[in-house]
Write an enzyme that holds these catalytic residues in place. Structure first.
Site, PDB file in Angstrom:
ATOM      1  N   ASP A 150       0.797  -1.234   0.000  1.00 13.91           N
ATOM      2  CA  ASP A 150       0.000   0.000   0.000  1.00 13.91           C
ATOM      3  C   ASP A 150       0.829   1.283   0.000  1.00 13.91           C
ATOM      4  OD1 ASP A 150       1.026  -0.344   2.515  1.00 13.91           O
ATOM      5  OD2 ASP A 150      -0.867  -0.237   3.591  1.00 13.91           O
ATOM      6  N   HIS A 151       2.086   1.198   0.422  1.00 15.64           N
ATOM      7  CA  HIS A 151       2.886   2.424   0.542  1.00 15.64           C
ATOM      8  C   HIS A 151       3.585   2.787  -0.775  1.00 15.64           C
ATOM      9  CE1 HIS A 151       2.230   2.076   4.812  1.00 15.64           C
ATOM     10  NE2 HIS A 151       3.001   3.102   5.072  1.00 15.64           N
TER      11      HIS A 151
ATOM     12  N   ASP B  77       3.957  -1.063  11.283  1.00 18.07           N
ATOM     13  CA  ASP B  77       3.478   0.263  10.919  1.00 18.07           C
ATOM     14  C   ASP B  77       2.871   0.886  12.171  1.00 18.07           C
ATOM     15  OD1 ASP B  77       2.729   1.889   8.194  1.00 18.07           O
ATOM     16  OD2 ASP B  77       1.416   2.321   9.896  1.00 18.07           O
TER      17      ASP B  77
ATOM     18  N   ARG C 192      -0.417  12.907  10.101  1.00 15.59           N
ATOM     19  CA  ARG C 192       0.903  13.498  10.400  1.00 15.59           C
ATOM     20  C   ARG C 192       1.165  14.699   9.508  1.00 15.59           C
ATOM     21  NH1 ARG C 192       3.803   7.747  11.317  1.00 15.59           N
ATOM     22  NH2 ARG C 192       3.160   7.640  13.487  1.00 15.59           N
TER      23      ARG C 192
ATOM     24  N   SER D 246       6.833   7.235  13.008  1.00 14.26           N
ATOM     25  CA  SER D 246       6.641   5.927  12.377  1.00 14.26           C
ATOM     26  C   SER D 246       7.382   4.800  13.088  1.00 14.26           C
ATOM     27  CB  SER D 246       7.097   5.985  10.929  1.00 14.26           C
ATOM     28  OG  SER D 246       8.488   5.724  10.865  1.00 14.26           O
TER      29      SER D 246
ATOM     30  N   ARG E 138       9.305   2.763  11.295  1.00 12.09           N
ATOM     31  CA  ARG E 138      10.320   2.308  10.334  1.00 12.09           C
ATOM     32  C   ARG E 138      11.643   1.995  11.029  1.00 12.09           C
ATOM     33  NH1 ARG E 138       9.985   8.232   7.607  1.00 12.09           N
ATOM     34  NH2 ARG E 138       7.838   7.529   7.639  1.00 12.09           N
TER      35      ARG E 138
END
Ligand code: MIC
Ligand code: SF4
Length: 643
Positions: A64-65, A119, A379, A535, A537
């Site tokens: 999706d990203h 995520d 964000r 995030s 990440r």
């Protein structure tokens, strides 16, 4: 003593430790999710663990990203994730099927279950009564392999909702109000539990907007009870059988209480550049805007989109405004197409985007220079939109849609009487874009497809006896992972190539950081409070690891990032005396002698600023497990040692 809902679910999943607030607990994980920007690394790590099939009840890999695919890299990652998933027992949600959190809520979430996702907005699942937590990719890999997930046993904050939202005041305004009151670090170490009479007035998608954006509080997660409203939602998704009623005990004891009367709330906006910089739309009304983006995992449900279509019906987007709309899932987009709402949006001049993260992560639709952009996202960190001086305001879909028509900040209450928009009794269910894995006995027939951009993750070394290194960077408060490891259309394709992506590490703060850190060989970073917010990440730890960062010393850390640093074998430490922050400059030499022995001996360790000639104390408050991980040089080394 009665239990909160959070305590009930956590204690039912407890496998290590005791439910003592502030201490480390290990919980069993029922479900996992990954998305593609963190997924490639997570599956490389899963492969490195050598577990043939996932041991969870359900694991899903979403794409999706990185769906812009401006080079071969993203498509290669998609193929890799698709093939790994098929082999190892993971369901694969194909590109086009929608944003992970929206789809997971629709199709897979189950009240009372635990979910971790690579995520930070995984808490969306709290909208149907899950304990759903954002985590680093390595933690998700371990959980897929059947390993325990560790968190600090959280304090539980009760948000008591009373009253009912006024027409055109939205769930987004509820979470913006909470952010205004608690701030972006107000949720650290806490779970936000919503209770009270007002709960039943909120639909599941509205609850999910609130729990989703609870991530911006720094909270471990947020949760709503599972009630009749939840049952109706799951029934409409054809999944009534997974419903159970879940609520806190009547005499549950909470650590804090926040009272919110829904009837008193007004439309709000988070102003640049922080989700807690909240003002009322009334205060901003009349100011000119340049762009409106509607979508993201916070506000892209069918309900949101139907309200937007209602507002746009028969009108035209203001000539000075660009309006982009990304429905959250194939289910939502499909239903909008079938019920005519999509035609209304197109007719009004909306630019329809695919069901994906898109502009939320800077994948296209960057605003013009100094452009004022109203977004329904979660964000608004500086530069995240892809335009360095872009001015991003976070608002409800209602505020976004009406402002797109007028060209200025507009209070949606000017629309007058409420629109009668409710959830359908039946959603259109077609899971044809979710590919199931092959049965275990056929896994050997599946070849894992690796593209040339997929590079192995950096190897970390066991903790050195002494860390003696210069400060390669000193930064201030509230540094986000978007500062540490920026995303966007140019950089996201490099997520599976740590050497290459590390060239952009901290580029937002200091373009010379990459070269300086490499030149120093090993180094230390100094930060302010709430370092690493945002995030999940793990690239924000893996890139510094690759660049030789051995320790990060700050006033305080955000939860997921701190866990990611330990997982990567980088030592996170905090100042005992915050004033020492001011006494250290970039390029100073910092010495942490016998660091391993100091960490083993207690919570306070001694450090020396060799350049300025003074000693200072640091907090090294680690659990025994975290200490072992740091000695081993991170989670993967630790897991291998213990295998
Ligand atoms: C985000 O919203 O910042 C992201 C992009 O979804 C991240 C994950 C990532 O960086 O890949 C998150 O929220 O964890
Ligand atoms: Fe995607 Fe944005 Fe949600 Fe992150 S916050 S998962 S980028 S939609």
């Amino acid at each position: 003593m009665g239990m909160t809902l959070t305590e009930k679910i956590l204690s039912a999943h407890l496998v290590e430790g005791e439910m003592v607030k502030g201490s480390e607990i290990g919980i069993r994980i029922d479900q996992t999710l990954t998305q593609d920007a963190t997924g490639t690394m997570a599956y490389l790590e899963f492969e490195a663990m050598g577990v043939p099939r996932v041991k969870t009840e359900r694991s899903v890999a979403y794409i999706d990203h990185n769906t812009l695919q401006s080079g071969f890299e993203n498509a290669d990652d998609h193929r890799f994730i698709g093939s790994v998933a098929k082999k190892h027992g993971i369901y694969f949600s194909r590109p086009g099927n929608g944003i992970c959190h929206q789809v997971h809520l629709e199709r897979f979430g189950i009240p009372g279950k635990t979910l971790i996702g690579s995520d930070s907005h995984t808490p969306t699942g709290g909208g149907i009564g899950m304990i759903a937590i954002g985590a680093g990719g390595m933690d998700v890999a371990v959980a897929m392999g059947g390993g325990t997930y560790y968190i600090t046993c959280p304090k539980v904050v009760k948000v008591n909702l009373t009253g009912k939202l006024q027409p055109w005041v939205a769930a987004k305004d509820v979470i913006l109000e909470v952010l205004k009151r608690l701030s972006v670090k107000g949720g650290v170490g806490k779970v936000i539990e919503y209770t009270g009479e007002g709960v039943k007035t909120l639909s599941v998608p509205e609850r999910a907007t609130i729990t989703n954006m609870g991530a911006e509080l720094g909270a471990t997660t947020s949760i709503f009870p599972s009630d009749e409203v939840t049952k109706e939602f799951l029934k409409a998704q054809g999944r009534e059988e997974v419903w159970t009623e879940l609520k806190p005990d009547a005499d549950a004891v909470y650590d804090e209480t926040v009272e919110i009367n829904l009837s008193e709330l007004v439309p709000l906006a988070a102003c640049p550049h922080s989700p807690d910089n909240v003002k009322s739309i009334e205060e901003l009304a009349g100011q000119k805007i340049d762009q409106v983006c509607i979508g993201s995992c916070t506000n892209s449900s069918l309900l949101d989109m139907m309200k937007v279509a209602y507002i746009l019906k028969g009108k035209t987007v203001h000539p000075d405004v660009s309006l982009a709309i990304a429905p959250g899932s194939k289910q939502v987009l499909n239903m909008l197409a079938n019920n005519g709402a999509l035609a209304i949006m197109i007719d009004a001049g909306a630019r329809i985007l695919e069901s994906a993260c898109g502009p939320c992560i800077g994948m296209g639709q960057s605003p013009n220079s100094k452009g004022i952009s109203l977004r329904t996202f979660n964000r608004n960190f500086e530069g995240r939109s892809g335009t360095k001086d872009g001015q991003i305001y976070l608002v409800s879909p209602e505020t976004a849609a009406i402002s797109a028509l007028t060209g200025v900040f507009t209070d949606p209450r000017t629309l007058g009487a409420a629109a009668n928009i409710t959830l359908p009794e039946k959603f259109t269910v077609n899971d044809n874009m979710i590919v199931p894995p092959v049965p275990a006995e056929e896994m050997d027939s599946v070849e894992v497809l690796r593209g040339p951009n997929i590079k192995p993750f950096p190897v970390s070394e066991p903790l050195a006896e002494t860390i003696d290194a210069k400060v390669s960077l000193k930064v201030g408060d509230n540094i986000t992972t978007d500062h540490i490891m920026p995303a966007g259309a140019k950089i996201l394709p490099l997520r599976s190539n740590i050497p290459k992506i590390s060239e952009y590490c901290f580029a937002v703060c200091d373009e010379k950081f990459h070269d300086r850190a490499l030149e120093m060989g090993k180094s230390v970073i100094i930060g302010g409070s709430n370092y690493g917010q945002g995030s999940s990440r793990e690239h924000a730890a893996l890139a510094p690891l690759y660049l030789g960062v051995k320790a990060v010393i700050t006033k305080s850390f955000a939860r997921i990032h701190m866990a990611n640093l330990i997982n990567a074998g980088i030592v996170p430490l905090t100042f005992i005396n915050e004033a020492d922050y001011d006494r250290i400059d970039q390029t100073d030499e910092i010495k942490l002698e016998n660091i391993g022995r100091q960490i083993a001996a207690g919570n306070v360790i001694k450090a020396t600023n060799v350049t300025k000639g003074f000693d200072f104390e640091l907090n090294a408050d680690f659990s025994d497990r975290q200490k072992e991980m740091l000695y081993a040089g991170g989670l993967l080394n630790y897991t291998k040692q213990n295998a």
